[in-house]
Design a protein around this motif. Structure first.
Motif, PDB file in Angstrom:
ATOM      1  N   ILE A   9     -42.074 -58.744 -26.602  1.00 35.42           N
ATOM      2  CA  ILE A   9     -41.425 -57.490 -26.257  1.00 35.42           C
ATOM      3  C   ILE A   9     -40.732 -57.723 -24.924  1.00 35.42           C
ATOM      4  O   ILE A   9     -41.387 -58.054 -23.935  1.00 35.42           O
ATOM      5  CB  ILE A   9     -42.446 -56.340 -26.163  1.00 35.42           C
ATOM      6  CG1 ILE A   9     -43.162 -56.160 -27.498  1.00 35.42           C
ATOM      7  CG2 ILE A   9     -41.776 -55.060 -25.713  1.00 35.42           C
ATOM      8  CD1 ILE A   9     -44.344 -55.220 -27.441  1.00 35.42           C
ATOM      9  N   ASN A  10     -39.414 -57.594 -24.912  1.00 35.28           N
ATOM     10  CA  ASN A  10     -38.625 -57.888 -23.717  1.00 35.28           C
ATOM     11  C   ASN A  10     -37.834 -56.664 -23.274  1.00 35.28           C
ATOM     12  O   ASN A  10     -36.985 -56.167 -24.009  1.00 35.28           O
ATOM     13  CB  ASN A  10     -37.645 -59.038 -23.988  1.00 35.28           C
ATOM     14  CG  ASN A  10     -38.366 -60.308 -24.350  1.00 35.28           C
ATOM     15  OD1 ASN A  10     -39.266 -60.733 -23.645  1.00 35.28           O
ATOM     16  ND2 ASN A  10     -37.989 -60.903 -25.465  1.00 35.28           N
ATOM     17  N   ARG A  11     -38.165 -56.165 -22.090  1.00 37.42           N
ATOM     18  CA  ARG A  11     -37.432 -55.066 -21.455  1.00 37.42           C
ATOM     19  C   ARG A  11     -37.308 -53.838 -22.360  1.00 37.42           C
ATOM     20  O   ARG A  11     -36.256 -53.202 -22.423  1.00 37.42           O
ATOM     21  CB  ARG A  11     -36.079 -55.544 -20.981  1.00 37.42           C
ATOM     22  CG  ARG A  11     -36.175 -56.731 -20.008  1.00 37.42           C
ATOM     23  CD  ARG A  11     -34.854 -57.044 -19.418  1.00 37.42           C
ATOM     24  NE  ARG A  11     -34.371 -55.839 -18.749  1.00 37.42           N
ATOM     25  CZ  ARG A  11     -34.090 -55.754 -17.454  1.00 37.42           C
ATOM     26  NH1 ARG A  11     -34.203 -56.795 -16.703  1.00 37.42           N
ATOM     27  NH2 ARG A  11     -33.661 -54.630 -16.937  1.00 37.42           N
ATOM     28  N   LEU A  29     -43.899 -57.966 -22.711  1.00 37.14           N
ATOM     29  CA  LEU A  29     -45.234 -58.354 -23.156  1.00 37.14           C
ATOM     30  C   LEU A  29     -45.096 -59.481 -24.168  1.00 37.14           C
ATOM     31  O   LEU A  29     -44.178 -59.467 -24.993  1.00 37.14           O
ATOM     32  CB  LEU A  29     -45.894 -57.135 -23.800  1.00 37.14           C
ATOM     33  CG  LEU A  29     -47.266 -57.218 -24.399  1.00 37.14           C
ATOM     34  CD1 LEU A  29     -48.304 -57.461 -23.316  1.00 37.14           C
ATOM     35  CD2 LEU A  29     -47.584 -55.915 -25.110  1.00 37.14           C
ATOM     36  N   THR A  30     -45.981 -60.467 -24.115  1.00 39.00           N
ATOM     37  CA  THR A  30     -45.991 -61.548 -25.096  1.00 39.00           C
ATOM     38  C   THR A  30     -47.378 -61.636 -25.712  1.00 39.00           C
ATOM     39  O   THR A  30     -48.374 -61.706 -24.992  1.00 39.00           O
ATOM     40  CB  THR A  30     -45.637 -62.903 -24.440  1.00 39.00           C
ATOM     41  OG1 THR A  30     -44.348 -62.806 -23.854  1.00 39.00           O
ATOM     42  CG2 THR A  30     -45.624 -64.020 -25.469  1.00 39.00           C
ATOM     43  N   LEU A  31     -47.433 -61.600 -27.054  1.00 44.18           N
ATOM     44  CA  LEU A  31     -48.688 -61.735 -27.783  1.00 44.18           C
ATOM     45  C   LEU A  31     -48.673 -63.066 -28.526  1.00 44.18           C
ATOM     46  O   LEU A  31     -47.688 -63.399 -29.186  1.00 44.18           O
ATOM     47  CB  LEU A  31     -48.856 -60.589 -28.785  1.00 44.18           C
ATOM     48  CG  LEU A  31     -48.786 -59.178 -28.209  1.00 44.18           C
ATOM     49  CD1 LEU A  31     -48.900 -58.154 -29.331  1.00 44.18           C
ATOM     50  CD2 LEU A  31     -49.876 -58.962 -27.191  1.00 44.18           C
ATOM     51  N   HIS A  32     -49.764 -63.807 -28.432  1.00 46.04           N
ATOM     52  CA  HIS A  32     -49.869 -65.104 -29.078  1.00 46.04           C
ATOM     53  C   HIS A  32     -50.741 -65.015 -30.329  1.00 46.04           C
ATOM     54  O   HIS A  32     -51.660 -64.193 -30.397  1.00 46.04           O
ATOM     55  CB  HIS A  32     -50.462 -66.129 -28.113  1.00 46.04           C
ATOM     56  CG  HIS A  32     -49.580 -66.411 -26.943  1.00 46.04           C
ATOM     57  ND1 HIS A  32     -48.576 -67.341 -26.981  1.00 46.04           N
ATOM     58  CD2 HIS A  32     -49.535 -65.868 -25.704  1.00 46.04           C
ATOM     59  CE1 HIS A  32     -47.963 -67.374 -25.821  1.00 46.04           C
ATOM     60  NE2 HIS A  32     -48.525 -66.474 -25.015  1.00 46.04           N
ATOM     61  N   VAL A  54     -42.517 -50.287 -31.349  1.00 43.62           N
ATOM     62  CA  VAL A  54     -42.504 -51.638 -31.921  1.00 43.62           C
ATOM     63  C   VAL A  54     -42.420 -51.566 -33.439  1.00 43.62           C
ATOM     64  O   VAL A  54     -41.705 -52.344 -34.075  1.00 43.62           O
ATOM     65  CB  VAL A  54     -43.751 -52.436 -31.476  1.00 43.62           C
ATOM     66  CG1 VAL A  54     -43.897 -53.726 -32.264  1.00 43.62           C
ATOM     67  CG2 VAL A  54     -43.689 -52.720 -29.982  1.00 43.62           C
ATOM     68  N   LEU A  55     -43.125 -50.613 -34.036  1.00 42.77           N
ATOM     69  CA  LEU A  55     -43.157 -50.479 -35.492  1.00 42.77           C
ATOM     70  C   LEU A  55     -41.979 -49.686 -36.061  1.00 42.77           C
ATOM     71  O   LEU A  55     -41.828 -49.584 -37.272  1.00 42.77           O
ATOM     72  CB  LEU A  55     -44.470 -49.807 -35.925  1.00 42.77           C
ATOM     73  CG  LEU A  55     -45.730 -50.608 -35.630  1.00 42.77           C
ATOM     74  CD1 LEU A  55     -46.969 -49.770 -35.899  1.00 42.77           C
ATOM     75  CD2 LEU A  55     -45.752 -51.886 -36.444  1.00 42.77           C
ATOM     76  N   GLY A  56     -41.148 -49.105 -35.196  1.00 43.86           N
ATOM     77  CA  GLY A  56     -40.004 -48.328 -35.664  1.00 43.86           C
ATOM     78  C   GLY A  56     -40.393 -46.977 -36.217  1.00 43.86           C
ATOM     79  O   GLY A  56     -39.744 -46.467 -37.129  1.00 43.86           O
ATOM     80  N   LEU A  57     -41.450 -46.392 -35.682  1.00 41.66           N
ATOM     81  CA  LEU A  57     -41.972 -45.120 -36.201  1.00 41.66           C
ATOM     82  C   LEU A  57     -41.747 -43.957 -35.241  1.00 41.66           C
ATOM     83  O   LEU A  57     -42.580 -43.073 -35.116  1.00 41.66           O
ATOM     84  CB  LEU A  57     -43.477 -45.267 -36.482  1.00 41.66           C
ATOM     85  CG  LEU A  57     -43.860 -46.317 -37.517  1.00 41.66           C
ATOM     86  CD1 LEU A  57     -45.370 -46.439 -37.628  1.00 41.66           C
ATOM     87  CD2 LEU A  57     -43.249 -45.968 -38.867  1.00 41.66           C
ATOM     88  N   VAL A  69     -39.322 -59.061 -30.792  1.00 37.67           N
ATOM     89  CA  VAL A  69     -39.166 -60.219 -31.671  1.00 37.67           C
ATOM     90  C   VAL A  69     -40.519 -60.581 -32.270  1.00 37.67           C
ATOM     91  O   VAL A  69     -41.465 -60.913 -31.554  1.00 37.67           O
ATOM     92  CB  VAL A  69     -38.586 -61.426 -30.899  1.00 37.67           C
ATOM     93  CG1 VAL A  69     -38.425 -62.619 -31.823  1.00 37.67           C
ATOM     94  CG2 VAL A  69     -37.265 -61.057 -30.262  1.00 37.67           C
ATOM     95  N   PHE A  70     -40.610 -60.502 -33.602  1.00 39.89           N
ATOM     96  CA  PHE A  70     -41.817 -60.865 -34.335  1.00 39.89           C
ATOM     97  C   PHE A  70     -41.543 -62.156 -35.094  1.00 39.89           C
ATOM     98  O   PHE A  70     -40.698 -62.182 -35.995  1.00 39.89           O
ATOM     99  CB  PHE A  70     -42.218 -59.751 -35.308  1.00 39.89           C
ATOM    100  CG  PHE A  70     -43.411 -60.084 -36.145  1.00 39.89           C
ATOM    101  CD1 PHE A  70     -44.678 -60.086 -35.592  1.00 39.89           C
ATOM    102  CD2 PHE A  70     -43.269 -60.380 -37.489  1.00 39.89           C
ATOM    103  CE1 PHE A  70     -45.782 -60.387 -36.367  1.00 39.89           C
ATOM    104  CE2 PHE A  70     -44.365 -60.680 -38.272  1.00 39.89           C
ATOM    105  CZ  PHE A  70     -45.631 -60.678 -37.709  1.00 39.89           C
TER     106      PHE A  70
END
Length: 79
Positions: A9-11, A29-32, A54-57, A69-70
């Motif tokens: 997740i960027n800006r 945020l970056t998730l690994h 993030v989910l577009g809801l 970016v997923f």
């Protein structure tokens, strides 16, 4: 060795177009993969709003900007 990136997740920002207010501002945020991450904060701090964006809801009057970016696919560009 760092696991591969699952979600970036960027800006990310969320604005309420009806009230002219910024609800989330510049979240990065970056998730690994294979890692556990918690989003914590006080009530009303925007945790659920972040997840829904993030989910577009989100309702149509909330405008999302930034990049989500997923696994290499920009979710903001999907219908």
């Amino acid at each position: 060795m760092t696991p591969p990136v699952l979600l970036e997740i960027n800006r990310l920002s969320v604005a309420d177009t009806r009230k002219g207010r910024i609800l989330l501002n510049d979240i990065t945020l970056t998730l690994h993969e294979r890692c556990c991450t918690a989003v914590v904060g006080e009530s009303g701090g925007g945790k659920s709003l972040l997840c829904r964006s993030v989910l577009g809801l989100l309702p149509p009057w909330l405008r999302v900007s930034g990049e989500t970016v997923f696994r290499g696919c920009d979710l903001q560009q999907l219908s």
